[in-house]
Scaffold this active site. Structure first.
Site, PDB file in Angstrom:
ATOM      1  CG  HIS A 138      -3.157   4.803   8.408  1.00 33.52           C
ATOM      2  ND1 HIS A 138      -3.040   6.009   7.748  1.00 33.52           N
ATOM      3  CD2 HIS A 138      -2.206   3.929   7.700  1.00 33.52           C
ATOM      4  CE1 HIS A 138      -2.056   5.844   7.178  1.00 33.52           C
ATOM      5  NE2 HIS A 138      -1.772   4.837   6.840  1.00 33.52           N
TER       6      HIS A 138
ATOM      7  CB  SER B  99       7.856   6.104   1.121  1.00 30.24           C
ATOM      8  OG  SER B  99       7.174   7.452   1.073  1.00 30.24           O
TER       9      SER B  99
ATOM     10  CG  ASN C 262      -3.590   1.773   3.719  1.00 32.13           C
ATOM     11  OD1 ASN C 262      -4.804   1.801   3.309  1.00 32.13           O
ATOM     12  ND2 ASN C 262      -3.078   2.678   4.581  1.00 32.13           N
ATOM     13  CD1 TRP C 263      -4.751  -1.064  -2.398  1.00 33.71           C
ATOM     14  CD2 TRP C 263      -7.033  -1.087  -3.423  1.00 33.71           C
ATOM     15  NE1 TRP C 263      -4.862  -2.142  -3.265  1.00 33.71           N
ATOM     16  CE2 TRP C 263      -6.148  -2.444  -3.815  1.00 33.71           C
ATOM     17  CE3 TRP C 263      -8.390  -1.214  -3.675  1.00 33.71           C
ATOM     18  CZ2 TRP C 263      -6.694  -3.224  -4.617  1.00 33.71           C
ATOM     19  CZ3 TRP C 263      -8.785  -2.047  -4.456  1.00 33.71           C
ATOM     20  CH2 TRP C 263      -7.926  -3.252  -4.791  1.00 33.71           C
TER      21      TRP C 263
ATOM     22  N   GLY D  68       1.251   1.790   0.758  1.00 35.78           N
ATOM     23  CA  GLY D  68       0.375   2.553   0.365  1.00 35.78           C
ATOM     24  C   GLY D  68       0.300   2.822  -1.080  1.00 35.78           C
ATOM     25  N   GLY D  69       1.165   4.108  -1.501  1.00 35.53           N
ATOM     26  CA  GLY D  69       1.182   4.454  -2.989  1.00 35.53           C
ATOM     27  C   GLY D  69       1.610   3.170  -3.917  1.00 35.53           C
TER      28      GLY D  69
ATOM     29  CD  GLU E 156       1.955   2.712   7.846  1.00 34.60           C
ATOM     30  OE1 GLU E 156       2.289   2.130   6.793  1.00 34.60           O
ATOM     31  OE2 GLU E 156       0.822   3.278   8.067  1.00 34.60           O
TER      32      GLU E 156
ATOM     33  CD  GLU F  16      -3.022   8.423   5.060  1.00 41.40           C
ATOM     34  OE1 GLU F  16      -3.894   7.579   4.899  1.00 41.40           O
ATOM     35  OE2 GLU F  16      -1.754   8.288   4.661  1.00 41.40           O
TER      36      GLU F  16
HETATM   37  P1  PGA Z   1       2.789   4.978   1.538  1.00 47.21           P
HETATM   38  O1  PGA Z   1       1.712   4.822   2.469  1.00 47.21           O
HETATM   39  O2  PGA Z   1       3.533   3.538   1.057  1.00 47.21           O
HETATM   40  O3  PGA Z   1       1.916   5.486   0.384  1.00 47.21           O
HETATM   41  O4  PGA Z   1       3.920   5.856   2.171  1.00 47.21           O
HETATM   42  C1  PGA Z   1       1.807   3.758   3.628  1.00 47.21           C
HETATM   43  C2  PGA Z   1       0.849   3.651   4.364  1.00 47.21           C
HETATM   44  O5  PGA Z   1       0.278   4.940   4.813  1.00 47.21           O
HETATM   45  O6  PGA Z   1       0.218   2.832   4.947  1.00 47.21           O
END
Ligand code: PGA
Length: 251
Positions: A95, A213, A10-11, A234-235, A167, A97
């Site tokens: 998501h 993470s 997930n960029w 993500g990261g 998540e 966010e």
């Molecule tokens: P993260 O993000 O791996 O940077 O914690 C995961 C995500 O939000 O999909």
């Protein structure tokens, strides 16, 4: 029933076209023998580039959201047809966010999910509790509400092809991972909720990812859990080597 693991990047709001080109070019040879299904969910402006570069490879391309409406006066939104025309296969819906910063609710997640299914996009639906909810013992209730809300009015046949990403909000981008036991226990609870909604067959077949993470160091232990069928990354998806190590966790 065996479930094929699915590792999805997930960029988020990262990667210009030039950067996307560089990353995908480096990534392709590193993941070409992966046993897991490999997906990258990218910003809208990177989709055509990603689809062109991933053609003939084992990497599938996804978007990070989709509108519930087919078309019309929805400034800033993107339609399923627009995504499909570019060759988009997957789409992330709900998501945290989006829920946190852009007002997504279980109802809007449900509406987007219905449209994605109707149009033939493969959805990855995100659920997860905040730290406060976990600490006050509300995790199971919160997830039950999110899962029930997301799947409201969706048939068992349609639900069977949806991927859920669990998540925990407190683990996203924080470097704090849920322990493998916490993740397993919570995901098993989500599977039980899916079973209550749709029966054992759908629940046993449904792929449920962990996200928050996940990285090359913790992926193996998380993926060893019986109910964890993949990751939403993500990261660690922003660097070709890191993401490939997550994808190839079993190599
Ligand atoms: P993260 O993000 O791996 O940077 O914690 C995961 C995500 O939000 O999909």
């Amino acid at each position: 029933m065996s479930r094929r693991p699915i590792i999805a990047g997930n960029w988020k709001m990262n990667m210009t076209r030039a950067q996307a080109t560089e990353l995908i070019t480096a990534l392709k040879p590193l993941v070409k023998d992966a046993a897991a299904e490999v997906v990258i969910c990218v910003p809208y402006t990177d989709i055509d580039t990603a689809v062109a570069l991933c053609k003939g490879s084992n990497i599938k391309v996804g978007a990070e959201n989709v509108a519930w409406a087919e078309k019309g006066a929805f400034t800033g939104e993107i339609s399923a047809d627009m995504l499909l025309e570019l060759g988009t296969e997957y789409v992330i819906i709900g998501h945290s966010e989006r829920r946190q910063y852009f007002g997504e609710t279980d109802a809007s997640v449900n509406a987007r999910l219905k449209t994605a299914i109707a149009k033939g996009l493969k959805p990855i639906v995100c659920v997860g509790e905040t730290l406060e909810e976990r600490e006050s013992g509300k995790t199971d209730d919160v997830l039950k509400t999110q899962v029930t809300g997301a799947f409201d009015g969706i048939s068992a046949a349609d639900a069977a092809d949806v991927v859920i990403a669990y998540e925990p909000v407190w683990a996203i981008g924080t470097g704090k991972t849920a322990t493998s036991e916490q993740a397993e226990e919570t995901i098993a609870g989500i599977r039980a909720e899916v079973k209550a909604l749709y029966g054992a067959e759908v629940a046993e077949g449904m792929r449920i990812q962990y996200g928050g993470s996940m990285n090359p160091k913790n992926v193996k232990e998380l993926m060893a859990q019986p109910d964890i069928d993949g990751g939403l990354i993500g990261g660690a998806s922003l660097k070709a080597v890191d993401f490939s190590q997550v994808v190839n966790y079993d190599a």
